[in-house]
Design a protein around this motif. Sequence first.
Motif, PDB file in Angstrom:
ATOM      1  N   TYR A  40       0.718  -1.184   0.092  1.00 46.52           N
ATOM      2  CA  TYR A  40      -0.073  -0.008   0.001  1.00 46.52           C
ATOM      3  C   TYR A  40       0.925   1.431   0.013  1.00 46.52           C
ATOM      4  O   TYR A  40       1.684   1.445   0.897  1.00 46.52           O
ATOM      5  CB  TYR A  40      -0.916   0.102   1.272  1.00 46.52           C
ATOM      6  CG  TYR A  40      -1.844   1.293   1.387  1.00 46.52           C
ATOM      7  CD1 TYR A  40      -2.819   1.399   0.364  1.00 46.52           C
ATOM      8  CD2 TYR A  40      -1.678   2.210   2.146  1.00 46.52           C
ATOM      9  CE1 TYR A  40      -3.708   2.514   0.248  1.00 46.52           C
ATOM     10  CE2 TYR A  40      -2.500   3.344   2.221  1.00 46.52           C
ATOM     11  CZ  TYR A  40      -3.608   3.310   1.095  1.00 46.52           C
ATOM     12  OH  TYR A  40      -4.557   4.400   1.225  1.00 46.52           O
ATOM     13  N   THR A  41       0.536   2.018  -1.088  1.00 49.42           N
ATOM     14  CA  THR A  41       1.317   3.353  -1.210  1.00 49.42           C
ATOM     15  C   THR A  41       0.535   4.633  -1.045  1.00 49.42           C
ATOM     16  O   THR A  41      -0.687   4.408  -1.397  1.00 49.42           O
ATOM     17  CB  THR A  41       2.287   3.227  -2.559  1.00 49.42           C
ATOM     18  OG1 THR A  41       3.010   2.080  -2.339  1.00 49.42           O
ATOM     19  CG2 THR A  41       2.879   4.545  -2.653  1.00 49.42           C
ATOM     20  N   VAL A  42       1.020   5.648  -0.301  1.00 51.09           N
ATOM     21  CA  VAL A  42       0.130   6.922  -0.131  1.00 51.09           C
ATOM     22  C   VAL A  42       1.214   8.015  -0.496  1.00 51.09           C
ATOM     23  O   VAL A  42       2.389   8.063   0.220  1.00 51.09           O
ATOM     24  CB  VAL A  42      -0.333   7.053   1.202  1.00 51.09           C
ATOM     25  CG1 VAL A  42      -1.089   8.476   1.278  1.00 51.09           C
ATOM     26  CG2 VAL A  42      -1.357   5.772   1.535  1.00 51.09           C
ATOM     27  N   ASP A  43       0.641   8.715  -1.330  1.00 54.86           N
ATOM     28  CA  ASP A  43       1.633  10.022  -1.719  1.00 54.86           C
ATOM     29  C   ASP A  43       0.981  11.221  -1.292  1.00 54.86           C
ATOM     30  O   ASP A  43      -0.385  11.484  -1.606  1.00 54.86           O
ATOM     31  CB  ASP A  43       1.978  10.107  -3.310  1.00 54.86           C
ATOM     32  CG  ASP A  43       2.751   8.787  -3.887  1.00 54.86           C
ATOM     33  OD1 ASP A  43       3.408   8.192  -2.860  1.00 54.86           O
ATOM     34  OD2 ASP A  43       2.890   8.910  -4.985  1.00 54.86           O
ATOM     35  N   VAL A  44       1.774  12.121  -0.728  1.00 54.28           N
ATOM     36  CA  VAL A  44       1.207  13.507  -0.435  1.00 54.28           C
ATOM     37  C   VAL A  44       2.060  14.292  -1.286  1.00 54.28           C
ATOM     38  O   VAL A  44       3.477  14.597  -1.158  1.00 54.28           O
ATOM     39  CB  VAL A  44       1.511  14.049   0.943  1.00 54.28           C
ATOM     40  CG1 VAL A  44       0.919  15.544   1.128  1.00 54.28           C
ATOM     41  CG2 VAL A  44       0.862  12.817   1.850  1.00 54.28           C
ATOM     42  N   ALA A  45       1.308  15.130  -2.314  1.00 55.67           N
ATOM     43  CA  ALA A  45       2.213  15.661  -3.550  1.00 55.67           C
ATOM     44  C   ALA A  45       1.619  17.086  -3.647  1.00 55.67           C
ATOM     45  O   ALA A  45       0.351  17.202  -3.617  1.00 55.67           O
ATOM     46  CB  ALA A  45       1.908  14.764  -4.718  1.00 55.67           C
ATOM     47  N   GLY A  46       2.528  18.203  -3.945  1.00 59.46           N
ATOM     48  CA  GLY A  46       2.021  19.394  -4.464  1.00 59.46           C
ATOM     49  C   GLY A  46       2.993  20.212  -5.257  1.00 59.46           C
ATOM     50  O   GLY A  46       3.995  20.009  -5.132  1.00 59.46           O
ATOM     51  N   VAL A  47       2.276  21.259  -6.001  1.00 58.92           N
ATOM     52  CA  VAL A  47       3.096  21.953  -6.546  1.00 58.92           C
ATOM     53  C   VAL A  47       3.480  23.255  -5.603  1.00 58.92           C
ATOM     54  O   VAL A  47       2.632  23.691  -5.036  1.00 58.92           O
ATOM     55  CB  VAL A  47       2.476  22.634  -7.917  1.00 58.92           C
ATOM     56  CG1 VAL A  47       3.091  23.792  -8.770  1.00 58.92           C
ATOM     57  CG2 VAL A  47       1.897  21.450  -9.071  1.00 58.92           C
ATOM     58  N   VAL A  48       5.056  23.437  -5.540  1.00 61.33           N
ATOM     59  CA  VAL A  48       5.390  24.579  -4.792  1.00 61.33           C
ATOM     60  C   VAL A  48       5.227  25.724  -5.388  1.00 61.33           C
ATOM     61  O   VAL A  48       5.181  26.739  -4.721  1.00 61.33           O
ATOM     62  CB  VAL A  48       6.833  23.784  -4.075  1.00 61.33           C
ATOM     63  CG1 VAL A  48       7.433  25.074  -3.090  1.00 61.33           C
ATOM     64  CG2 VAL A  48       6.597  22.586  -3.325  1.00 61.33           C
ATOM     65  N   SER A  49       5.746  25.755  -6.716  1.00 57.36           N
ATOM     66  CA  SER A  49       5.795  26.952  -7.342  1.00 57.36           C
ATOM     67  C   SER A  49       5.954  26.745  -8.878  1.00 57.36           C
ATOM     68  O   SER A  49       5.900  25.499  -9.440  1.00 57.36           O
ATOM     69  CB  SER A  49       6.930  27.548  -7.205  1.00 57.36           C
ATOM     70  OG  SER A  49       8.411  27.196  -7.688  1.00 57.36           O
ATOM     71  N   GLY A  50       5.272  27.680  -9.972  1.00 55.65           N
ATOM     72  CA  GLY A  50       5.114  27.510 -11.064  1.00 55.65           C
ATOM     73  C   GLY A  50       3.628  26.431 -11.152  1.00 55.65           C
ATOM     74  O   GLY A  50       2.821  26.503 -10.465  1.00 55.65           O
ATOM     75  N   GLY A  51       3.807  25.979 -12.463  1.00 53.91           N
ATOM     76  CA  GLY A  51       2.737  25.090 -12.922  1.00 53.91           C
ATOM     77  C   GLY A  51       1.222  25.910 -13.069  1.00 53.91           C
ATOM     78  O   GLY A  51       1.555  27.213 -13.391  1.00 53.91           O
ATOM     79  N   LEU A  52       0.215  25.279 -12.902  1.00 56.09           N
ATOM     80  CA  LEU A  52      -1.023  25.780 -13.178  1.00 56.09           C
ATOM     81  C   LEU A  52      -1.769  26.175 -11.850  1.00 56.09           C
ATOM     82  O   LEU A  52      -2.661  27.233 -11.757  1.00 56.09           O
ATOM     83  CB  LEU A  52      -2.005  24.765 -13.985  1.00 56.09           C
ATOM     84  CG  LEU A  52      -1.431  24.509 -15.180  1.00 56.09           C
ATOM     85  CD1 LEU A  52      -2.567  23.463 -15.723  1.00 56.09           C
ATOM     86  CD2 LEU A  52      -1.299  25.614 -16.243  1.00 56.09           C
ATOM     87  N   ALA A  53      -1.569  25.605 -10.939  1.00 60.20           N
ATOM     88  CA  ALA A  53      -1.924  25.872  -9.395  1.00 60.20           C
ATOM     89  C   ALA A  53      -1.064  25.240  -8.332  1.00 60.20           C
ATOM     90  O   ALA A  53      -0.270  24.154  -8.525  1.00 60.20           O
ATOM     91  CB  ALA A  53      -3.522  25.220  -9.298  1.00 60.20           C
TER      92      ALA A  53
END
Length: 393
Positions: A40-53
């Motif tokens: 079982y794998t859980v990822d917490v991911a997010g764009v820190v800068s740039g991108g679309l949001a």
Amino acid sequence: MRQHNHITLGIGAVAGALAISASAGATEQASSAVAFSGGYTVDVAGVVSGGLAKRGRVLDDLQIGADVDLEKAIGWKGARAHALLLNNSGGMPNDDAGTLQGVNNIEVSRQRARLFEAWVEQGFGDKASVLVGLYDLNSEFYANDSAGLLLAPAFGIGSELAATGPNGPSIFPSTALSARVRWTPNEHVYVQAAAINAHAGVLGDPGGVCTEFEHGLLTIAEAGWQGRGKVAFGAWRYTKKQPDLRDVTAAGYPAAKTAQGAYLLLERQLSGQDEDAARKTTAFARLGLSDGDTTAFRGGWQAGLLVERVFESRPDSAFSIGVNQAFLTGKFRANTLDEGQDLTRAESAIEVTYSDKIGPVTIQPDLQYVRNPGADRGVGHALVATVRFGVAF
């Protein structure tokens, strides 16, 4: 509710294999014939800068597998069976990053349970085998083992192949009916080839397993040498012509073109020949090309390093760095220019990751920097941070 039904179907298939094993002999023999695994794998991911949001996403991946030694179970000499269930849910961080190749290898467009793999393999001595069933192409073809720690999908299989077919080739998260042959004349040399339904679909997908071949076959072959490294060459081709991205017939329909490509894999162990050696370092590089008429990607390359057992006192510690670049076809760029969007020629990224185990839990922080996400000059370079938590059972 529908997902639960598909889980029941998949578990029922595994239970059926167990029942066959039990009928072949004693309970002890049956239990030794079947091996279960899962994770079982859980990822917490997010764009820190740039991108679309800029925001955080949580997504997960549950896998439950069973391998059956059919010789022990029912006396079928040299044969084995494999089944693997997937359940994926959660967010889609690439919606925020806006890349063409993706930033997370457990992200899916449809959150649901699936029977991902279900195949039988027949061995012929220790040099040849034939496999038939629902099969993950990327488990044996176009794969560098030393790139496996990296999270970006581009390090799993080249985007110029991953983006082909009516709904993608037979790779995560949906496979297709396949037949694969493999020959290993000695411990270093191998040759393998496969014919795969061009339309991927499994239990859990709309329509389930696709048993028709109206879209033809994806054929692929790979030959290589393995030792303290790997050198391999592969080529793929669809038997049925695909719609051209831009060219049209006199009647105004998309012209039919042959979808095909080739790739080169390189891998070299640089240090740490012993299994227990600290800082075992392996380098890898890959290059892939496509026809450029039927897919948005003309080709791409990936390269990187894997360092295993970074710290001698921590046998599960691992570090990896990788760079990748995908080149867009001129036809795809021309289409977007017609719509008022002027794309760059390529999308590039660099990824750095570290993994270690604390008790039963693997923790892996990861950073990716994507230059020109979506090959769009108007989108800021994206920095994506992820922490992956995993447990195997």
